[in-house]
Design a protein around this motif. Structure first.
Motif, mmCIF file in Angstrom:
data_model
loop_
_atom_site.group_PDB
_atom_site.id
_atom_site.type_symbol
_atom_site.label_atom_id
_atom_site.label_comp_id
_atom_site.label_asym_id
_atom_site.label_seq_id
_atom_site.Cartn_x
_atom_site.Cartn_y
_atom_site.Cartn_z
ATOM 1 N N GLN A 55 37.281 38.049 21.363
ATOM 2 C CA GLN A 55 37.778 39.169 22.090
ATOM 3 C C GLN A 55 38.014 38.959 23.364
ATOM 4 O OE1 GLN A 55 37.730 42.036 20.503
ATOM 5 N NE2 GLN A 55 37.583 40.875 18.419
ATOM 6 N N VAL A 56 39.028 39.783 23.898
ATOM 7 C CA VAL A 56 39.803 39.286 25.286
ATOM 8 C C VAL A 56 38.618 41.108 25.555
ATOM 9 C CG1 VAL A 56 41.526 40.278 26.943
ATOM 10 C CG2 VAL A 56 42.337 38.023 24.704
ATOM 11 N N VAL A 57 37.814 40.123 26.983
ATOM 12 C CA VAL A 57 37.261 40.701 27.399
ATOM 13 C C VAL A 57 37.749 40.945 28.513
ATOM 14 C CG1 VAL A 57 35.080 40.164 26.594
ATOM 15 C CG2 VAL A 57 35.760 39.100 28.827
ATOM 16 N N ARG A 58 38.624 40.629 29.567
ATOM 17 C CA ARG A 58 39.105 40.296 29.798
ATOM 18 C C ARG A 58 40.765 39.814 30.214
ATOM 19 N NH1 ARG A 58 38.748 44.204 33.715
ATOM 20 N NH2 ARG A 58 36.297 44.678 33.670
ATOM 21 N N GLN A 59 41.914 40.660 30.930
ATOM 22 C CA GLN A 59 43.215 39.891 30.240
ATOM 23 C C GLN A 59 43.865 40.093 32.068
ATOM 24 O OE1 GLN A 59 44.593 40.065 27.155
ATOM 25 N NE2 GLN A 59 47.603 40.251 28.284
ATOM 26 N N ILE A 60 44.652 39.408 32.800
ATOM 27 C CA ILE A 60 45.004 39.308 34.158
ATOM 28 C C ILE A 60 46.352 38.303 33.519
ATOM 29 C CG2 ILE A 60 44.766 39.139 36.425
ATOM 30 C CD1 ILE A 60 42.042 38.122 36.103
ATOM 31 N N GLU A 61 47.214 39.426 34.498
ATOM 32 C CA GLU A 61 48.197 38.921 34.467
ATOM 33 C C GLU A 61 49.298 39.139 35.677
ATOM 34 O OE1 GLU A 61 51.156 40.049 31.518
ATOM 35 O OE2 GLU A 61 49.851 40.178 29.893
ATOM 36 N N ASP A 62 50.288 38.549 35.872
ATOM 37 C CA ASP A 62 50.113 38.711 38.091
ATOM 38 C C ASP A 62 51.510 37.219 37.873
ATOM 39 O OD1 ASP A 62 49.255 39.563 40.250
ATOM 40 O OD2 ASP A 62 49.775 37.924 40.501
ATOM 41 N N GLY A 63 52.422 37.802 38.916
ATOM 42 C CA GLY A 63 53.434 37.015 38.984
ATOM 43 C C GLY A 63 52.868 35.572 39.753
ATOM 44 N N SER A 64 51.809 35.360 40.471
ATOM 45 C CA SER A 64 51.539 34.229 41.602
ATOM 46 C C SER A 64 51.118 33.300 40.618
ATOM 47 C CB SER A 64 50.422 34.330 42.085
ATOM 48 O OG SER A 64 51.040 35.348 43.002
ATOM 49 N N ASN A 65 51.429 32.179 40.732
ATOM 50 C CA ASN A 65 50.784 30.833 39.830
ATOM 51 C C ASN A 65 49.713 30.819 39.725
ATOM 52 O OD1 ASN A 65 53.257 30.150 38.244
ATOM 53 N ND2 ASN A 65 53.744 28.916 40.702
ATOM 54 N N ILE A 66 48.934 31.320 38.557
ATOM 55 C CA ILE A 66 47.570 31.059 38.855
ATOM 56 C C ILE A 66 47.021 29.260 37.866
ATOM 57 C CG2 ILE A 66 44.843 32.109 37.858
ATOM 58 C CD1 ILE A 66 46.838 34.869 38.256
ATOM 59 N N GLY A 67 46.363 29.063 39.329
ATOM 60 C CA GLY A 67 46.144 27.847 38.400
ATOM 61 C C GLY A 67 44.605 27.550 37.671
ATOM 62 N N ALA A 68 44.021 26.507 37.176
ATOM 63 C CA ALA A 68 42.932 26.154 36.451
ATOM 64 C C ALA A 68 41.824 27.291 36.921
ATOM 65 C CB ALA A 68 42.616 25.191 36.426
ATOM 66 N N PRO A 69 41.202 27.944 36.019
ATOM 67 C CA PRO A 69 39.411 28.317 36.571
ATOM 68 C C PRO A 69 38.807 27.836 37.071
ATOM 69 C CG PRO A 69 40.161 29.172 34.790
ATOM 70 C CD PRO A 69 40.705 27.890 34.723
ATOM 71 N N GLY A 70 37.880 27.891 38.014
ATOM 72 C CA GLY A 70 35.864 27.721 37.815
ATOM 73 C C GLY A 70 35.095 29.214 37.045
ATOM 74 N N MET A 71 34.028 29.012 36.699
ATOM 75 C CA MET A 71 32.654 30.356 36.834
ATOM 76 C C MET A 71 32.018 30.025 37.148
ATOM 77 S SD MET A 71 33.152 31.902 32.617
ATOM 78 C CE MET A 71 32.597 32.988 32.539
ATOM 79 N N ILE A 72 31.645 30.611 37.246
ATOM 80 C CA ILE A 72 29.749 30.987 37.949
ATOM 81 C C ILE A 72 29.605 32.375 37.897
ATOM 82 C CG2 ILE A 72 27.793 30.384 39.818
ATOM 83 C CD1 ILE A 72 29.836 29.040 41.308
ATOM 84 N N ASP A 73 28.498 32.177 36.703
ATOM 85 C CA ASP A 73 27.179 33.040 36.044
ATOM 86 C C ASP A 73 28.567 34.593 36.447
ATOM 87 O OD1 ASP A 73 24.786 34.752 35.505
ATOM 88 O OD2 ASP A 73 24.636 35.155 36.785
ATOM 89 N N GLY A 74 29.426 34.946 35.598
ATOM 90 C CA GLY A 74 29.950 35.922 35.327
ATOM 91 C C GLY A 74 31.365 36.060 37.009
ATOM 92 N N PHE A 75 31.730 35.140 37.346
ATOM 93 C CA PHE A 75 32.424 35.537 38.465
ATOM 94 C C PHE A 75 33.073 34.167 38.294
ATOM 95 C CE2 PHE A 75 28.837 37.587 40.820
ATOM 96 C CZ PHE A 75 28.941 38.724 41.099
ATOM 97 N N VAL A 76 34.690 34.563 38.254
ATOM 98 C CA VAL A 76 36.237 33.745 38.403
ATOM 99 C C VAL A 76 36.359 33.403 38.951
ATOM 100 C CG1 VAL A 76 37.674 32.811 36.150
ATOM 101 C CG2 VAL A 76 35.907 34.875 35.679
ATOM 102 N N PHE A 77 36.548 31.830 39.189
ATOM 103 C CA PHE A 77 37.243 31.386 40.889
ATOM 104 C C PHE A 77 39.245 30.613 40.212
ATOM 105 C CE2 PHE A 77 32.718 31.479 41.522
ATOM 106 C CZ PHE A 77 32.449 31.656 42.671
ATOM 107 N N LEU A 78 39.497 31.897 40.750
ATOM 108 C CA LEU A 78 40.560 31.744 40.504
ATOM 109 C C LEU A 78 41.412 31.075 41.662
ATOM 110 C CD1 LEU A 78 41.437 34.797 38.397
ATOM 111 C CD2 LEU A 78 41.099 32.577 37.664
ATOM 112 N N PRO A 79 42.199 29.505 41.622
ATOM 113 C CA PRO A 79 43.237 29.204 42.512
ATOM 114 C C PRO A 79 44.663 29.402 42.547
ATOM 115 C CG PRO A 79 41.950 27.137 41.627
ATOM 116 C CD PRO A 79 42.068 29.023 40.367
ATOM 117 N N TRP A 80 44.718 30.083 43.257
ATOM 118 C CA TRP A 80 46.432 30.687 43.071
ATOM 119 C C TRP A 80 47.357 30.722 44.195
ATOM 120 C CZ3 TRP A 80 47.924 34.592 46.569
ATOM 121 C CH2 TRP A 80 47.080 35.640 46.715
ATOM 122 N N ASP A 81 48.934 30.125 43.472
ATOM 123 C CA ASP A 81 49.652 30.189 44.431
ATOM 124 C C ASP A 81 49.579 28.376 45.316
ATOM 125 O OD1 ASP A 81 51.688 32.113 43.728
ATOM 126 O OD2 ASP A 81 51.289 33.121 45.243
#
Lengths: 338, 586
Positions: B162-188
């Protein structure tokens, strides 16, 4: 007039080639071109570019060179020719034609060679010194055995075979170690001609390395013991090399012991079979040694057909290349040594 | 900025489930101004979040290698060993391994597999290609490149698919990291935003130019691409804990990490065959574990000092490396034959291997808790390099050139012997042979080895049918002023078996090194070849003439210039007028 004619019709290279032919003919007894070719193939070596093509016709037999007759020479004139670049080629040709009579010119030619000449003149100078045959020339000729030009190397080896002496022997021993198969063969032959007994161990090693021209040279200069050792492996050699070795042993001076010669005759007779009666007959006619040896040669010459004993030598190493002729008729009598 | 509210994981999931029921489409909506590059942030929020998460341990990821073969097959094997698993599904893009899952996509379906077993965890309809994945054991966050190639999509999927969150954006979102429910998203390629997955809100961001991916290693989270910045108390400060690898001019310019903004094709690229592997330190000052990083180039793997960039070891392989990972104490490198080889970080010795069991087109390796080292003594670097230089494959030439330069630069005298052996045995590929000879000529140590080699001669009678590399040895020994070489060079100068190009170099060396003892040989050479019309030989004669002049035999040379038996070419090399023309002889 003669010089003018040469100059207008010859040119240096043609003049050299003509003279080289004379030298080659003079050493016909030493140089079995066919033997060189066989050795080259047998050793696996690749003949160098520029090496003279080997003739397939092996000379019948001879242990001594047949030199072209020396002509009369005006030493003063030739000396003058040798002093001027324009006439040097003619002077060298005349000196070569004169042979040993031009002995007094050898130092001048040596001097020229030591300072360096063009390739054609170098070849002519080497031939001239070879024809003159002074052992003192060997030291100057020797370095040219290592020349990068194969023709020059060959001419130097031929010349050293004629001049002889320790310097010649040393240079020819180096020639045995060369990458040039033709030079190796010429060196093996030349060492026999130069008469350097110290070369026998190297010549023996040369046979192991496929330089089969070394066998007659050992027959010519080896001690009785060394010749005896050579006899033990004579049957490993091609027939032409066996015959050349026998001839060298028969005609050398001082002569080898009679028993050794008898065994050599028996070996070669066993290897060659009944169809070489003419060969032994020729040897008998030209042999002037002991009566027992002459008688053995005569017996071999008149041996009944199929004279080869049953325990005769193994087939020659390169029997496929020079197969002994097939007997024309069935054996009639029991073979044996003389 | 105040620190955001930290929600316990169970509550967060509840919120997510509530969001799912609200939106029906299977995902929560984003809130706030995520990926807004006009938003100001002084780093306070990120520092606070780091402080909040400092005590949370990041679960160790599965140690596994996953290979792609064909258009619809994956094969995986645990690094500790075991039976490989396979999974069949159309493969449109390179799968990604994160945490305990393998995520792949093909024919508009994305799927998640248990990385250790290959068992399918979930599948759902999705297009595009995967840029990166993060997984905390409960939720998998996938950053995907949209089908149109612009912007970015981030999807958080639970274990039920099940998709629990979906983000769509015009920015280039890179490879994510994750700690305990917090997602770290590099972008642009400039920012890293911390995103509260449960709240659907960006709660902090930090400016990290060049960062396109987040990744976990050794229990720490890092951001970067060409460098790695640790998510620690300094992350939002000017002195962030950032490590870079020393620059080396390696063929194909291998990168440490691919851009997190790229999605890779199923098959291996050149950049997969040439890559750097390093593991940043999880604690303490910035650095690389074991102070070693590895580089691959086709069949060759190399270890470098992570501080200085000095080459430490070389491993030559029988198949091309396609992927790998750095672990504590070594490197797990996966090759085209489907083997994973473990190389000791310190020595490069083989510490073990695992087998995928089938040749593969691409490989992804994840090593986190895994460790395996070798007890073998290190192989001398010169020998290891020589092994690589013997590779007969033309595509190895660039790395062989690099290694040849390394070998040449080794101060070790024995390196000279190695080079001599390579030349002597014609061991290097044809395309490299000239370089190896040049390298030998450029050596300035190992004279004893050179002299020993130079003493060898062609000798048919003794069966010594080998010609030593006279030219390069002459160059080196002349540059070293090694006068003991003179008599040996004189012998080769006169030997017709010496190649003419080497004769010229021997003559050049003798111009410097020859003493009175070499005079006879020099005179002999000069006399024999002063008439030559051939250029290399004429050059050699000119060198010899100058040696003769230096040794007091100038009269011989002058005399030779006066007679007609010296070639015009030799005369010209000696600055003398041509034969037959008037002018002073030199």
């Amino acid at each position: 007039m003669k010089r003018t004619k040469r100059a207008t019709t010859g040119g240096r290279r043609i003049t050299w080639r003509r003279r080289a032919t004379i030298v080659a003919l003079g050493l016909a007894g030493l140089l079995s071109a066919a033997s060189i070719s066989a050795q080259t193939k047998g050793s696996g070596a690749t003949p160098e570019k520029g090496a003279a093509p080997a003739s397939k016709a092996a000379p019948k037999s001879s242990a001594s060179p047949t030199k072209a007759p020396a002509k009369k020479i005006d030493l003063a004139l030739v000396s003058a020719q040798l002093s001027a670049p324009a006439t040097l080629a003619l002077g060298l040709a005349d000196a070569e034609s004169a042979g040993s009579k031009a002995k007094t010119l050898a130092p001048r030619i040596e001097e020229l060679l030591a300072k360096g000449l063009t390739t054609d003149l170098t070849l002519a100078a080497l031939s001239a010194l070879g024809a003159i045959g002074a052992p003192t020339s060997s030291a100057v000729i020797a370095p040219y055995v290592q020349h990068r030009n194969a023709d020059v190397r060959k001419a130097a080896a031929l010349a050293l075979a004629q001049t002889g002496g320790p310097d010649a022997a040393n240079a020819l021993r180096k020639g045995l170690r060369s990458s040039d198969a033709t030079l190796r063969s010429l060196s093996a032959i030349g060492l026999g001609r130069a008469g350097d007994e110290q070369s026998v161990p190297d010549l023996s090693r040369a046979i192991d390395r496929g330089i089969l021209e070394a066998a007659p040279s050992i027959g010519a200069i080896g001690s009785a013991t060394q010749c005896d050792e050579l006899l033990a492996r004579l049957d490993k050699l091609p027939i032409d090399k066996q015959q050349a070795t026998l001839e060298a042993m028969l005609h050398r001076k001082p002569a080898l012991g009679t028993d050794l010669l008898l065994r050599a005759i028996a070996k070669v007779q066993a290897a060659t079979g009944e169809l070489t009666r003419a060969y032994f007959s020729s040897l008998e006619r030209n042999y002037w040694g002991t009566a027992r040896v002459k008688k053995a040669l005569d017996a071999a010459a008149h041996a009944p057909k199929s004279a080869a004993p049953k325990d005769s030598a193994a087939p020659p190493q390169d029997a496929t290349k020079t197969p002994p002729p097939a007997p024309k008729s069935p054996a009639k009598g029991k073979g044996g040594t003389p | 900025m105040s620190a955001p509210l930290r929600l316990p994981g169970s509550i967060a999931i509840t919120l997510v489930l509530s969001a799912l029921s609200l939106f029906g489409c299977g995902g929560g909506q984003t809130q706030g101004a995520a990926f807004d590059n006009t938003k100001r942030d002084d780093g306070t929020a990120m520092t606070a979040l780091q402080k909040q998460l400092a005590s949370v341990s990041i679960p160790r990821a599965a140690d596994v290698a996953v290979g792609v073969f064909g258009e619809r097959s994956l094969v995986g094997v645990p690094l500790e060993g075991g039976k490989p698993w396979t999974f069949e599904h159309p493969i449109a893009c390179r799968p990604v391994v994160a945490g305990g899952v393998v995520v792949g996509v093909g024919t508009d379906e994305m799927f998640g597999l248990d990385a250790r077993t290959g068992k399918q965890l979930w599948a759902r309809k999705a297009g595009g290609c995967i840029r990166g994945v993060a997984d905390d054991g409960r939720v998998t966050v996938v950053s995907a490149r949209p089908v149109n190639g612009r912007g970015g999509i981030v999807i958080a999927i639970d274990r039920e698919g099940q998709v629990v969150r979906q983000i769509e954006d015009g920015s280039n979102i890179g490879a994510p990291g994750m700690i305990d429910g917090f997602v770290f998203l590099p972008w642009d390629g400039r920012y890293v935003s911390a995103y509260d997955l449960a709240a659907g809100d960006e709660i902090a961001r930090v400016q990290l130019p060049g960062a396109t991916r987040a990744f976990a290693a050794g229990g720490a989270l890092f951001f970067g691409e060409r460098s790695a910045t640790r998510f620690d108390e300094h992350v939002a400060q000017a002195g962030a804990t950032t490590v870079t690898l020393p620059a080396r001019e390696l063929p194909d310019h291998p990168a440490w990490m691919d851009s997190g903004n790229d999605a890779l094709p199923p098959g291996a690229l050149v950049s997969d065959r040439s890559r750097l592997y390093a593991r940043p330190l999880a604690t303490g000052a910035a650095g690389i574990v074991g102070d070693r990083y590895a580089a691959t180039s086709g069949r060759v793997a190399m270890g470098f000092d992570a501080k200085t960039g000095v080459l430490a070891w070389v491993h030559t392989h029988d198949a091309s490396f396609l992927g790998g990972a750095a672990y504590e104490g070594g490197f797990a490198l996966c090759d085209a034959e489907g083997r994973v080889t473990y190389l000791d970080a310190k020595t490069g010795a083989v510490a073990g291997s695992a087998v995928l069991g089938i040749p593969i087109d691409a490989c992804v390796v994840q090593a986190d808790a895994f460790t395996k080292t070798a007890a073998d003594a290190p192989r001398p670097l010169r020998d290891a390099i020589a092994g690589a230089l013997r590779l007969p494959h033309p595509d190895a030439e660039p790395i062989q050139r690099f290694l040849l330069a390394e070998l040449t630069a080794l101060p070790d005298e024995a390196a000279t012997e190695t080079l001599i052996r390579l030349v002597d045995e014609s061991a290097a590929p044809v395309g490299l042979a000239a370089d190896v000879r040049s390298a030998l000529g450029a050596r300035r140590s190992g004279a004893s080895f050179m002299l020993t080699t130079l003493a060898q001669r062609y000798d048919y009678l003794e069966g010594a049918l080998h010609v030593p590399p006279v030219g390069p040895l002459a160059d080196a020994l002349a540059a070293m002023g090694e006068k003991r070489a003179a008599p040996l060079l004189a012998v080769h100068l006169l030997d017709p078996v010496t190649p003419v190009s080497d004769v010229e170099r021997a003559a050049s060396a003798l111009e410097v090194l020859a003493g009175p003892a070499e005079l006879p040989a020099l005179q002999q050479f000069f006399a024999a070849y002063r008439e030559t019309p051939d250029l290399p030989l004429a050059m050699a004669v000119a060198h010899v003439a100058r040696a003769l002049e230096r040794l007091g035999s100038g009269d011989l040379v002058a005399s030779a210039m006066r007679d007609p038996y010296t070639s015009d070419l030799v005369r010209s090399k000696l600055g003398a007028p041509a034969a037959g023309t008037k002018g002073p002889a030199k």
